[in-house]
Every structure is written in structure tokens, then in C-alpha cells.
Motif scaffolding. Structure first.
Motif, PDB file in Angstrom:
ATOM      1  N   ARG A  85       0.839  -1.207   0.000  1.00 50.06           N
ATOM      2  CA  ARG A  85       0.000   0.000   0.000  1.00 50.06           C
ATOM      3  C   ARG A  85       0.875   1.258   0.000  1.00 50.06           C
ATOM      4  N   GLU A  86       2.009   1.192  -0.681  1.00 51.15           N
ATOM      5  CA  GLU A  86       2.954   2.288  -0.685  1.00 51.15           C
ATOM      6  C   GLU A  86       2.328   3.569  -1.238  1.00 51.15           C
ATOM      7  N   LEU A  87       2.726   4.697  -0.669  1.00 49.89           N
ATOM      8  CA  LEU A  87       2.218   5.999  -1.089  1.00 49.89           C
ATOM      9  C   LEU A  87       3.166   6.627  -2.112  1.00 49.89           C
ATOM     10  N   SER A  88       2.594   7.387  -3.023  1.00 56.02           N
ATOM     11  CA  SER A  88       3.379   8.075  -4.038  1.00 56.02           C
ATOM     12  C   SER A  88       3.111   9.570  -3.980  1.00 56.02           C
ATOM     13  N   SER A  89       4.091  10.348  -4.388  1.00 55.59           N
ATOM     14  CA  SER A  89       3.938  11.803  -4.454  1.00 55.59           C
ATOM     15  C   SER A  89       3.156  12.173  -5.702  1.00 55.59           C
ATOM     16  N   ALA A  90       2.893  13.469  -5.860  1.00 53.18           N
ATOM     17  CA  ALA A  90       2.158  13.944  -7.034  1.00 53.18           C
ATOM     18  C   ALA A  90       2.904  13.627  -8.325  1.00 53.18           C
ATOM     19  N   ARG A  91       4.216  13.438  -8.235  1.00 50.56           N
ATOM     20  CA  ARG A  91       5.023  13.113  -9.415  1.00 50.56           C
ATOM     21  C   ARG A  91       5.090  11.617  -9.679  1.00 50.56           C
ATOM     22  N   GLY A  92       4.397  10.845  -8.832  1.00 49.05           N
ATOM     23  CA  GLY A  92       4.378   9.410  -9.024  1.00 49.05           C
ATOM     24  C   GLY A  92       5.571   8.690  -8.439  1.00 49.05           C
ATOM     25  N   VAL A  93       6.336   9.404  -7.580  1.00 45.75           N
ATOM     26  CA  VAL A  93       7.508   8.818  -6.936  1.00 45.75           C
ATOM     27  C   VAL A  93       7.138   8.355  -5.533  1.00 45.75           C
TER      28      VAL A  93
ATOM     29  N   ASP B 217       6.734   8.024  -1.873  1.00 49.67           N
ATOM     30  CA  ASP B 217       6.845   9.106  -0.891  1.00 49.67           C
ATOM     31  C   ASP B 217       7.269   8.550   0.466  1.00 49.67           C
ATOM     32  N   ASP B 218       8.573   8.289   0.614  1.00 44.57           N
ATOM     33  CA  ASP B 218       9.087   7.692   1.847  1.00 44.57           C
ATOM     34  C   ASP B 218       8.891   8.603   3.053  1.00 44.57           C
TER      35      ASP B 218
ATOM     36  N   ILE C 173       3.504   8.978   8.776  1.00 44.89           N
ATOM     37  CA  ILE C 173       2.284   8.249   9.134  1.00 44.89           C
ATOM     38  C   ILE C 173       2.625   7.051  10.014  1.00 44.89           C
ATOM     39  N   ALA C 174       3.717   6.361   9.698  1.00 42.22           N
ATOM     40  CA  ALA C 174       4.133   5.207  10.501  1.00 42.22           C
ATOM     41  C   ALA C 174       4.428   5.633  11.934  1.00 42.22           C
ATOM     42  N   ARG C 175       5.152   6.744  12.101  1.00 44.41           N
ATOM     43  CA  ARG C 175       5.453   7.230  13.456  1.00 44.41           C
ATOM     44  C   ARG C 175       4.178   7.562  14.215  1.00 44.41           C
ATOM     45  N   GLN C 176       3.231   8.249  13.556  1.00 46.38           N
ATOM     46  CA  GLN C 176       1.998   8.631  14.225  1.00 46.38           C
ATOM     47  C   GLN C 176       1.162   7.408  14.578  1.00 46.38           C
ATOM     48  N   THR C 177       1.126   6.426  13.694  1.00 42.76           N
ATOM     49  CA  THR C 177       0.350   5.211  13.949  1.00 42.76           C
ATOM     50  C   THR C 177       0.899   4.458  15.145  1.00 42.76           C
ATOM     51  N   LEU C 178       2.223   4.322  15.201  1.00 43.27           N
ATOM     52  CA  LEU C 178       2.846   3.645  16.343  1.00 43.27           C
ATOM     53  C   LEU C 178       2.663   4.453  17.622  1.00 43.27           C
TER      54      LEU C 178
END
Length: 260
Positions: free
Chosen positions: A109-117, A119-120, A126-131
Motif C-alpha cells: 500500500r505504498e504511497l506516491s507523491s504527485a510526481r508518481g515517486v 513518498d518515503d 504516518i508510521a510514526r503517528q500510527t505507532l
């Protein structure tokens, strides 16, 4: 007009399933509300995993009705379950040791930026907030999974369920083979899921864990309902009697009021 707050988040009625000549489930009922942890307990072969797999879209019932938020649904596949807001953590966790925490949380479910790259940076945030929402003690979202303890891996698996904003989380033996300290951490995460407003189905053989975190305990025996108990007020002997068949309650308790 019915009170929407009391409509079960998940309702299963008259659920039956046969595998060849084996009746895995016979007319089973189950309700799960928001802000509620419901434990499914019973001996091996009681039907717990089969019922959970129906919610997860892995197994389909032969007969019966399933509703989410009062609306009849069909869950023929795991993808359909995900689309309905159901997330599941099975015992194998399905994590990758060679990837870091963030990559495991967003696996598939990887996220991508508006340029399609890819988005690490956003995924790490989001990972930090979820944890953080789960009060997890994982030191960094960049640490490889192979460096984590068994309890921390379970934390990552639970955090992964929150990606996609689920409403129902199914946990299959989440504390199996964990130390006392790691078990306490995972139970705290389960309480965190309840506090976030989710409905949680917990499958466990550990009655100490079940009674410490569940609101309601549903007993299955030979694929049938054999008791519904308030986890806060019911003694261990009553629950064990229902599991072994030594006692069959004349009438099931109504679902306990979920903790707020």
C-alpha cells in the motif's frame, strides 16, 4: 428510528459452514460493537478460526447473514473485507524481515507523491503517528524488522492494520509465544484499538489475557455458541465450564456495554 449507536458494527446471524462431512459452524451468532473487544474462545476445532476467516474474507459461509453497520454484506475475498473496513492479523504476521518498520507497515500500500515517486517521508510520518497512537515502544521506523523482538513485530503487524482506516480488526492469537513483558505491550495495543473506536475480535487460548483486555467473551463449542459472558464480572470457572461442555448456560447474556 433505531439508535444508530447501538446497531452492531458487525452482526453475524445463523452462520453455518461445512467442510465435507465436518460441520465447522452451526447456526452461530456474533455481534461486535464500536469501542469493544470481543474474545472468541474454545477448544481446538471449536470453530473460532473459521468464524474469523469469514470476517476476513478467507472463508465464505454456507448459510447465514452478515451485516456491517446494519447493512447486509458479502465478504467473498480478503480484498472485499478490506474494502468494508476489516483488517486481520493472523499468527504468521505476514511481515518481511529484510524490510524496515515503515516498509512493512505500508507493504503493498505504498504511497506516491504527485510526481508518481514513492513518498518515503510521508510514509515515515504516518508510521510514526500510527505507532504513537498505539503507544508502541519501537525506537525508530527505519529499523529493520529483523532487529525487533517478537512483541515489537506484533506491534508492527497491528500498526499495519490501521493503514486504510479500518473499522473492525481481527487478531488471531496475538500473544502466542510472547514473554510476559511483550504480552503486556500487545494487550496495551489492543486496548488502544478499542480506544480509537474500532471493534476488535480477539482469538486466544490464554484466559488471563482474554479477561484482562476483553469486554465480552464468546464461547464456541463444536461449532456452536455455548455462552456469552461479561469479561469483567464472570469467573474463570463459568467460562471454562462452557468451553469444556461441563456447563451449558440456559440463556446467553446480552452483549456487555462497551467501554468508552
Amino acid at each position: 428510528m433505531a439508535d444508530a449507536t447501538r446497531v452492531p458494527l458487525l452482526s453475524m446471524r445463523g452462520i453455518s459452514k461445512r467442510f465435507g462431512g465436518v460441520e465447522a459452524l452451526v447456526g452461530v451468532d456474533l455481534d461486535v460493537h464500536r469501542h469493544e473487544v470481543v474474545a472468541l474462545v474454545g477448544d481446538n476445532g471449536a470453530g473460532k478460526s473459521t468464524l474469523a476467516k469469514m470476517v476476513a474474507g478467507v472463508v465464505t459461509p454456507d448459510t447465514g447473514l452478515m451485516e456491517i453497520d446494519g447493512v447486509p454484506v458479502s465478504i467473498p475475498t480478503p480484498a472485499a473485507a478490506h474494502g468494508l473496513g476489516v483488517a486481520t492479523v493472523f499468527q504468521d504476521l505476514a511481515l518481511c524481515d529484510n524490510l524496515d518498520v515503515t516498509s512493512n507497515i505500508f507493504l503493498g500500500r505504498e504511497l506516491s507523491s504527485a510526481r508518481g515517486v514513492r513518498d518515503d517521508e510521508r510514509m515515515e510520518q504516518i508510521a510514526r503517528q500510527t505507532l504513537r497512537d498505539l503507544s508502541s515502544r519501537i525506537p525508530s521506523v527505519r529499523i529493520p524488522l529483523s532487529d525487533l523482538s517478537a512483541g515489537q513485530r506484533q506491534s508492527v503487524a497491528i500498526a499495519r492494520t490501521l493503514i486504510g482506516a479500518p473499522r473492525i480488526v481481527v487478531l488471531d492469537e496475538p500473544t502466542a509465544a510472547l514473554s510476559v513483558a511483550h504480552t503486556a505491550e500487545v494487550l496495551m495495543h489492543i486496548e488502544g484499538l478499542r480506544d480509537l473506536g474500532l471493534g476488535v475480535i480477539l482469538i486466544s487460548h490464554n484466559m488471563t489475557d482474554v479477561r484482562s483486555v476483553a469486554d465480552r467473551i464468546e464461547v464456541l463449542r463444536h461449532g456452536r455458541n455455548n455462552g456469552s459472558f461479561d469479561a469483567r464480572t464472570t469467573g474463570y470457572e463459568s467460562i471454562l465450564g462452557a468451553i469444556t461442555g461441563a456447563v451449558r448456560p440456559d440463556a446467553y447474556l446480552r452483549p456487555a456495554v462497551a467501554r468508552s
